[in-house]
Write an enzyme that holds these catalytic residues in place. Sequence first.
Site, PDB file in Angstrom:
ATOM      1  N   SER A 116       6.052   4.698   2.229  1.00  0.00           N
ATOM      2  CA  SER A 116       4.965   3.633   1.786  1.00  0.00           C
ATOM      3  C   SER A 116       3.851   3.575   2.865  1.00  0.00           C
ATOM      4  O   SER A 116       3.384   4.462   3.176  1.00  0.00           O
ATOM      5  CB  SER A 116       5.775   2.136   1.897  1.00  0.00           C
ATOM      6  OG  SER A 116       4.863   1.262   0.917  1.00  0.00           O
ATOM      7  N   ASP A 246       7.036   3.443 -10.029  1.00  0.00           N
ATOM      8  CA  ASP A 246       6.675   3.065  -8.597  1.00  0.00           C
ATOM      9  C   ASP A 246       5.319   2.144  -8.640  1.00  0.00           C
ATOM     10  O   ASP A 246       4.333   2.396  -9.591  1.00  0.00           O
ATOM     11  CB  ASP A 246       6.372   4.361  -7.926  1.00  0.00           C
ATOM     12  CG  ASP A 246       6.422   4.237  -6.547  1.00  0.00           C
ATOM     13  OD1 ASP A 246       6.296   3.134  -5.805  1.00  0.00           O
ATOM     14  OD2 ASP A 246       6.823   5.256  -5.794  1.00  0.00           O
ATOM     15  N   HIS A 273       9.910   2.584  -6.273  1.00  0.00           N
ATOM     16  CA  HIS A 273       9.247   2.552  -4.997  1.00  0.00           C
ATOM     17  C   HIS A 273      10.301   3.134  -3.840  1.00  0.00           C
ATOM     18  O   HIS A 273      10.007   3.632  -2.955  1.00  0.00           O
ATOM     19  CB  HIS A 273       8.778   1.420  -4.573  1.00  0.00           C
ATOM     20  CG  HIS A 273       7.967   1.353  -3.464  1.00  0.00           C
ATOM     21  ND1 HIS A 273       6.699   2.361  -3.392  1.00  0.00           N
ATOM     22  CD2 HIS A 273       7.801   0.738  -2.139  1.00  0.00           C
ATOM     23  CE1 HIS A 273       6.207   2.238  -2.250  1.00  0.00           C
ATOM     24  NE2 HIS A 273       6.823   1.060  -1.626  1.00  0.00           N
TER      25      HIS A 273
END
Length: 297
Positions: A116, A246, A273
Amino acid sequence: MPTSAQATNGFIDFPYEGEVHQTYYKVFGGLQDRSRTPVVVIHGGPGLSHDYLLPLADLADQSYPVILYDQIGNARSTHLPNKPPTFWTIDLFIDELENLLKHFDIQDKYHIVGHSWGGMLACEVVARRQPPGLRRLVISDSPPSTALWGQSFMELLQKFPQEVQDAIAKGFEDRERYWNALLEVYAVHGCRAKPFPKDLEYSLLQVYGEDADRTVEDAPILSKWTIIDRLSSIKIPTLIINGRFDIAQEKIVKPFADNIPNSKWRIFEKSSHTPFWEEREEYMQVVGEFLADQGSS
């Protein structure tokens, strides 16, 4: 199953602008007698902690030493709530990473797995510093711009009940409602593993908890941020990862694949995610094989 590799932890002195701060780290496997290149794992946020990425320690079972750490301002590392917003920059976090590499004397040969925000930061490391020791890069569940991330989140949010949308719109005005609404969204697009992992909850509470220090999360580190126009400068072998459900949807991740010349892209079909929780065994196999490819291990 969690790794059986030996774990060590501690703090690294991080000198910066005339002060000395502390970076907390956790290492799985041996760095001294290693047979494979160390893997440095960079957590998301900005503002979270390394804990939710502990599944990556499984790579130590493939003989990769694995280093996780809490970025400055977060979790166990030095908190600096009185620093002005201008203190919190991408270069600060790159300098901290370089300090960690030098501490462990691995700056000449290492891999990065960034998740991320950690993947965004890893891209900046390459684009800004072109580190000669970085052998392979894994960009996991990251957007190449904050605008694309925001658009994706709002698009996915429209499918949730109005009360969830309203609670997220109000944000920290009602922290408890905000937290519960986020958990509803994350159960679909953040982590579909059940029960919801405690390590992930801990990391999220670093930002969303009642007594959380939101200094880093509130700083304008990623205001209007994009790296799309600089992705072509990333020449090292790169693996791009996202999950089918995601927030970093395929159309969000596609600019990485389109613009990084030496890249591969893997979508985890049962994940959102955090595929390292949702499809843990397959994730470690895919990442481990990529890091070992072409004799660059």
